[in-house]
Each structure stands twice: as C-alpha cells, then as structure tokens.
Design an enzyme around this catalytic site. Structure first.
Site, PDB file in Angstrom:
ATOM      1  N   LYS A  54       5.251  13.055  -7.504  1.00  0.00           N
ATOM      2  CA  LYS A  54       6.186  11.977  -7.110  1.00  0.00           C
ATOM      3  C   LYS A  54       6.693  11.344  -8.415  1.00  0.00           C
ATOM      4  O   LYS A  54       8.166  11.037  -8.343  1.00  0.00           O
ATOM      5  CB  LYS A  54       5.552  10.875  -6.075  1.00  0.00           C
ATOM      6  CG  LYS A  54       4.931  11.168  -4.804  1.00  0.00           C
ATOM      7  CD  LYS A  54       3.969  10.225  -4.319  1.00  0.00           C
ATOM      8  CE  LYS A  54       3.675  10.738  -3.060  1.00  0.00           C
ATOM      9  NZ  LYS A  54       2.644   9.876  -2.406  1.00  0.00           N
ATOM     10  N   GLN A  98      -1.098   4.685  -3.374  1.00  0.00           N
ATOM     11  CA  GLN A  98      -1.734   6.230  -2.754  1.00  0.00           C
ATOM     12  C   GLN A  98      -2.946   6.176  -2.113  1.00  0.00           C
ATOM     13  O   GLN A  98      -3.869   5.386  -2.492  1.00  0.00           O
ATOM     14  CB  GLN A  98      -1.796   6.730  -4.046  1.00  0.00           C
ATOM     15  CG  GLN A  98      -2.340   8.544  -3.814  1.00  0.00           C
ATOM     16  CD  GLN A  98      -1.110   9.114  -2.988  1.00  0.00           C
ATOM     17  OE1 GLN A  98       0.067   8.994  -3.338  1.00  0.00           O
ATOM     18  NE2 GLN A  98      -1.664  10.140  -2.223  1.00  0.00           N
ATOM     19  N   ASP A 121       7.142   3.971   2.247  1.00  0.00           N
ATOM     20  CA  ASP A 121       6.107   4.639   2.821  1.00  0.00           C
ATOM     21  C   ASP A 121       5.988   4.507   4.192  1.00  0.00           C
ATOM     22  O   ASP A 121       5.125   5.363   4.802  1.00  0.00           O
ATOM     23  CB  ASP A 121       4.787   4.805   2.284  1.00  0.00           C
ATOM     24  CG  ASP A 121       4.147   5.993   1.592  1.00  0.00           C
ATOM     25  OD1 ASP A 121       4.834   7.094   1.833  1.00  0.00           O
ATOM     26  OD2 ASP A 121       2.879   6.054   1.552  1.00  0.00           O
TER      27      ASP A 121
END
Length: 291
Positions: A54, A98, A121
């Site tokens: 990412k 994450q 997200d």
C-alpha cells in the site's frame, strides 16, 4: 477455456493512471497532496507485506504515505491515542489500521474511533450504516473493486440475479448492499454456510461472487452456463501458490466471464483504497471532482 478473462491487473493499471493524473492536478491547482496513514501493530509477515504494498501504491500515484509501526505489545490506550492524533492531523486524509490486530486489542473499538471522514477502509459502523440506507460515503475497497470489474467487463447488473457467497463485513454484506443501490439495481441473494442446496442457489445467478476463503468451493456444476464469476477468495495451496474459491479451470469452461486468482480482484482492492483516499482529500476541502 471458453470464458472471457476479466483482467484486474490491467484495469487497476488504468485506474491508477487516472488517480495519478488527478493527484497531479490537485497539487497544481489546489496545493493539496492527499495523505494516507497506515498503522501496523506487531510483526505479522502477511500484514507487513500488505502494508508495504500500500505504501508503494501511494508513492506510485503521488499520494503522501505515512507508515506507523508499533510493537505487538502496544496497549489499547496507546493505539487509541495514535488514532485520535491521526484524526486531528490535517495532512492525513485517510486512516488504515491493518488487521488483524494482536488479540489483546479491540478491533471494533479502533474501527469506531477512526473519523468517518477519514474512514477509507469503510469499516466504521457509521460508514456501514450510511451504505445500508442507500446514502454511502466510502465504499469498502474489495466490493468497490468488484463493482469496477463488473462495469469494465460490460456486465449490466440492472435486474440481474446476483448470488454472493459469504456474509463477512469486509466483502459479502457491503457488496450485497452496493449491488442494490439505485443505478446498480440487482436482485441479490446473500448465501453462506447455512444456505440450503447452495449449488442450486448458485445456478440461479447471472453473476456469482465467491468470497468465503475456501479453495475450490465453487465447482462447474454450481455455475449457470454463461454466468459471470467473480472470485474474491485468496487461499494458499499446498505448493505455496495462490488459488481462489473457484475451481478456475473447470468453471472457465462453463462461465461467460471469470476473474483469475491472482490478478483479478486483488489489484483492484488496493486501487480502490487509493481512490477512497483521493475522494477523502477532495471532500475534506470542499473540492469538486473532475468531470
């Protein structure tokens, strides 16, 4: 193989080119550089690789990337404080923590702490709720990628029967909601491990999406001839290779179009994170999207 291959790598490349162009225009016209913060807690190898990818994605399109690495024994209070700091940072437009987190940390609490206007997200319950009432803010990255793949392949979802196998909050549930939005207008069946006669349900699908995480779950006899098959699954085979939830070789002889694993949905997930970050930067500053 008779099915058309839906190439996620190529579509992702095209979309990243457009994102890079828009970032360049935003920087030149508005003196704004979109910023994404990615938080990694612990040293899970897969998570570290993914966060690194990412970071490189951001660099490729001109988005400023801030990586924050914390030890596995980080306390809940310290992680909470970091998220609040990132919420308040004006140069940060998107926040990604994450997953999975170490067992002693509360994932849902962290998802709820991330400011909805930086929830790229799309895991904050507020974001999910807005989608559920048909007024979405951010779209979950993997389902968003699936929609883009369907559009790119020329698949018309209006009035189509779509079967989604898997009801996770990351893929199945948000995708089902997205497909029923005005303009998508699909008739969606959300199937799962308790679905009776799963094969028969799948055979009703014009579009079949497999998002369970079980290698080879979808076999050729479960697919209506000519259907579009989207394989979201990523599983590690005995020989170390990546395989999907779909028996690719057999299903490709029946389906009209199919995504591969790897090279299908995966590249799109990361690309849509970039798109969400760009969208967040624009919205936070009241900037119009380019025509």
């Amino acid at each position: 193989m008779t099915a058309d291959l839906i190439d996620g790598k190529e579509l992702a490349r095209q979309l990243r080119g457009r994102i890079a162009d828009e970032v360049t225009r935003m920087r030149a016209d508005d003196d704004v550089i979109p910023g994404l913060a990615a938080v990694l807690v612990g040293d899970d190898p897969a998570s570290r690789i993914y966060v690194g990818m990412k970071h490189r994605d951001c660099m490729e399109v001109g988005i400023a990337s801030r990586m924050v690495e914390l030890p596995a024994d980080t306390s809940q209070a310290d992680l909470d404080a970091l998220v609040e700091e990132l919420n308040a940072a004006d140069e940060i437009d998107g926040i990604l923590v994450q997953l999975p987190l170490p067992d002693h940390l509360d994932e849902r609490r962290i998802q709820e702490l991330i400011s909805p206007d930086k929830d790229v997200d799309a895991l904050n319950p507020y974001t999910a709720g807005r989608l559920a009432i048909g007024d979405p803010t951010f779209l979950s990255c993997t389902p968003y990628g699936v929609l883009e793949l369907l559009a790119h392949a020329g698949v018309d979802t209006v009035g189509a029967n779509v079967v989604v196998i898997g009801r996770s909050n990351l893929v199945g549930r948000p995708l089902a909601n997205m497909l029923t939005l005005k303009g998508r207008d699909a008739t969606v069946t959300l199937a799962h491990s308790r679905t009776r006669d799963l094969a028969a349900v799948c055979r009703t699908a014009d579009v079949l999406v497999a998002a369970v995480g079980r290698a080879g779950l979808v076999t050729a006899d479960m697919v209506r001839p000519g259907a579009t098959v989207i394989d979201v699954g990523t599983n590690r085979a005995d020989d170390g290779s990546l395989v999907g939830d779909v028996d690719f070789e057999a299903v490709a002889e029946v389906a009209g179009a199919i995504t591969p694993v790897p090279g299908g949905v995966g590249p799109m997930t990361r690309t849509m994170l970039l798109q969400n970050t760009l969208t967040a930067a624009r919205r936070r500053r009241g900037l119009e999207a380019p025509e």
